[in-house]
Design a protein around this motif. Structure first.
Motif, PDB file in Angstrom:
ATOM      1  N   UNK A   1       0.840  -1.178   0.000  1.00 17.48           N
ATOM      2  CA  UNK A   1       0.000   0.000   0.000  1.00 17.48           C
ATOM      3  C   UNK A   1       0.889   1.246   0.000  1.00 17.48           C
ATOM      4  N   UNK A   2       0.507   2.227  -0.778  1.00 19.00           N
ATOM      5  CA  UNK A   2       1.260   3.482  -0.874  1.00 19.00           C
ATOM      6  C   UNK A   2       1.256   4.190   0.476  1.00 19.00           C
ATOM      7  N   UNK A   3       2.361   4.850   0.819  1.00 20.39           N
ATOM      8  CA  UNK A   3       2.507   5.401   2.170  1.00 20.39           C
ATOM      9  C   UNK A   3       1.441   6.448   2.499  1.00 20.39           C
ATOM     10  N   UNK A   4       1.040   7.267   1.535  1.00 21.57           N
ATOM     11  CA  UNK A   4       0.016   8.282   1.805  1.00 21.57           C
ATOM     12  C   UNK A   4      -1.293   7.608   2.226  1.00 21.57           C
ATOM     13  N   UNK A   5      -1.694   6.602   1.474  1.00 21.25           N
ATOM     14  CA  UNK A   5      -2.941   5.889   1.776  1.00 21.25           C
ATOM     15  C   UNK A   5      -2.849   5.192   3.132  1.00 21.25           C
ATOM     16  N   UNK A   6      -1.702   4.618   3.420  1.00 19.23           N
ATOM     17  CA  UNK A   6      -1.498   3.939   4.705  1.00 19.23           C
ATOM     18  C   UNK A   6      -1.605   4.927   5.862  1.00 19.23           C
ATOM     19  N   UNK A   7      -1.042   6.106   5.694  1.00 24.98           N
ATOM     20  CA  UNK A   7      -1.135   7.136   6.738  1.00 24.98           C
ATOM     21  C   UNK A   7      -2.582   7.554   6.970  1.00 24.98           C
ATOM     22  N   UNK A  23      -4.732  11.505  19.473  1.00 27.52           N
ATOM     23  CA  UNK A  23      -3.913  10.821  18.469  1.00 27.52           C
ATOM     24  C   UNK A  23      -2.755  11.742  18.086  1.00 27.52           C
ATOM     25  N   UNK A  24      -1.541  11.251  18.248  1.00 33.46           N
ATOM     26  CA  UNK A  24      -0.364  12.062  17.905  1.00 33.46           C
ATOM     27  C   UNK A  24       0.219  11.586  16.575  1.00 33.46           C
ATOM     28  N   UNK A  25       0.973  12.454  15.900  1.00 37.70           N
ATOM     29  CA  UNK A  25       1.670  12.010  14.687  1.00 37.70           C
ATOM     30  C   UNK A  25       2.568  10.797  14.949  1.00 37.70           C
ATOM     31  N   UNK A  26       3.159  10.770  16.130  1.00 35.85           N
ATOM     32  CA  UNK A  26       4.017   9.622  16.476  1.00 35.85           C
ATOM     33  C   UNK A  26       3.198   8.329  16.513  1.00 35.85           C
ATOM     34  N   UNK A  27       1.975   8.389  17.094  1.00 35.60           N
ATOM     35  CA  UNK A  27       1.095   7.212  17.110  1.00 35.60           C
ATOM     36  C   UNK A  27       0.845   6.712  15.693  1.00 35.60           C
ATOM     37  N   UNK A  28       0.599   7.644  14.790  1.00 33.61           N
ATOM     38  CA  UNK A  28       0.305   7.289  13.395  1.00 33.61           C
ATOM     39  C   UNK A  28       1.530   6.638  12.763  1.00 33.61           C
ATOM     40  N   UNK A  29       2.709   7.237  12.987  1.00 35.35           N
ATOM     41  CA  UNK A  29       3.942   6.675  12.409  1.00 35.35           C
ATOM     42  C   UNK A  29       4.215   5.278  12.951  1.00 35.35           C
ATOM     43  N   UNK A  30       4.050   5.109  14.252  1.00 40.93           N
ATOM     44  CA  UNK A  30       4.347   3.813  14.861  1.00 40.93           C
ATOM     45  C   UNK A  30       3.401   2.722  14.356  1.00 40.93           C
ATOM     46  N   UNK A  31       2.109   3.045  14.272  1.00 45.62           N
ATOM     47  CA  UNK A  31       1.169   2.014  13.828  1.00 45.62           C
ATOM     48  C   UNK A  31       1.306   1.744  12.334  1.00 45.62           C
ATOM     49  N   UNK A  32       1.554   2.777  11.550  1.00 43.96           N
ATOM     50  CA  UNK A  32       1.604   2.599  10.094  1.00 43.96           C
ATOM     51  C   UNK A  32       2.948   2.062   9.614  1.00 43.96           C
TER      52      UNK A  32
END
Length: 197
Positions: A1-7, A23-32
């Motif tokens: 999956x493309x990174x934009x869509x995954x984010x 929800x923090x940007x870090x949470x998003x980075x860690x899960x994605x």
């Protein structure tokens, strides 16, 4: 999956689970699993990512509501929509955002939520008008008020289910709404009967 869509998908899920504020940007980075550089390349701010995620959540909600616009018997469509399987303990992806203070206080973040509910309301009003015209509901009912009532019942049902950590109140709310609609059927000859004469 493309990174934009995954984010976007990850932010969508996290906002549904925790809300925007928690929800923090870090949470998003860690899960994605998407790196910081890639994240900020696609979304310079958390708000930009949240807007894309809200658009995705709205896109998930509207096809389900479009079932109300399908052809066929209006009351059957209403019943199918009210009773279709939902995860009551997760709540509504869009409605949940109205409980988040940072979304409520930001007109840009709140706009897609308001638009989604406005579109769903249009579908409700239309199908209720069709049910009245078909003689399935009394013609003294106000479809606009009834649309707001049914939307409030569903959203309130989610809140009660989440508060009690039990899907039962949600199921009761929608079954109760359906029962009230059935009780609002005309008792005399229907409009359709009158037209035939």
């Amino acid at each position: 999956m493309e990174s934009r869509q995954l984010l976007v998908e990850t932010m969508s899920e996290l906002m549904w689970e925790r809300g925007y504020a928690d929800t923090s940007p870090r949470d998003v980075r860690e899960r994605s699993g998407v790196g910081q550089g890639s994240m900020y390349h696609h979304f310079p701010t958390k708000r930009d990512l949240a807007l894309a995620a809200l658009d995705r959540n709205v896109a998930d909600l509207l096809p389900a509501a479009s079932e109300l616009d399908d052809p066929g018997d209006p009351m059957a469509r209403i019943e199918a929509y009210l009773m279709r399987p939902r995860d009551a303990l997760k709540g509504c992806k869009v409605g949940r955002m109205t409980q988040d203070p940072q979304v409520r206080e930001d007109p840009v973040l709140l706009a897609p939520v308001a638009r989604a509910f406005a579109q769903v309301r249009v579908s409700w009003v239309k199908v209720l008008r069709e049910a009245i015209a078909a003689g399935e509901l009394r013609d003294d009912l106000d479809p606009e008020q009834l649309a707001n009532t049914l939307m409030a019942v569903l959203q309130g049902g989610y809140v009660l289910a989440i508060a009690q950590q039990d899907p039962g109140p949600f199921d009761d709310a929608r079954a109760g709404a359906l029962g009230l609609l059935r009780a609002a059927a005309p008792t005399g000859p229907t409009q359709e009967d009158k037209r035939r004469k």
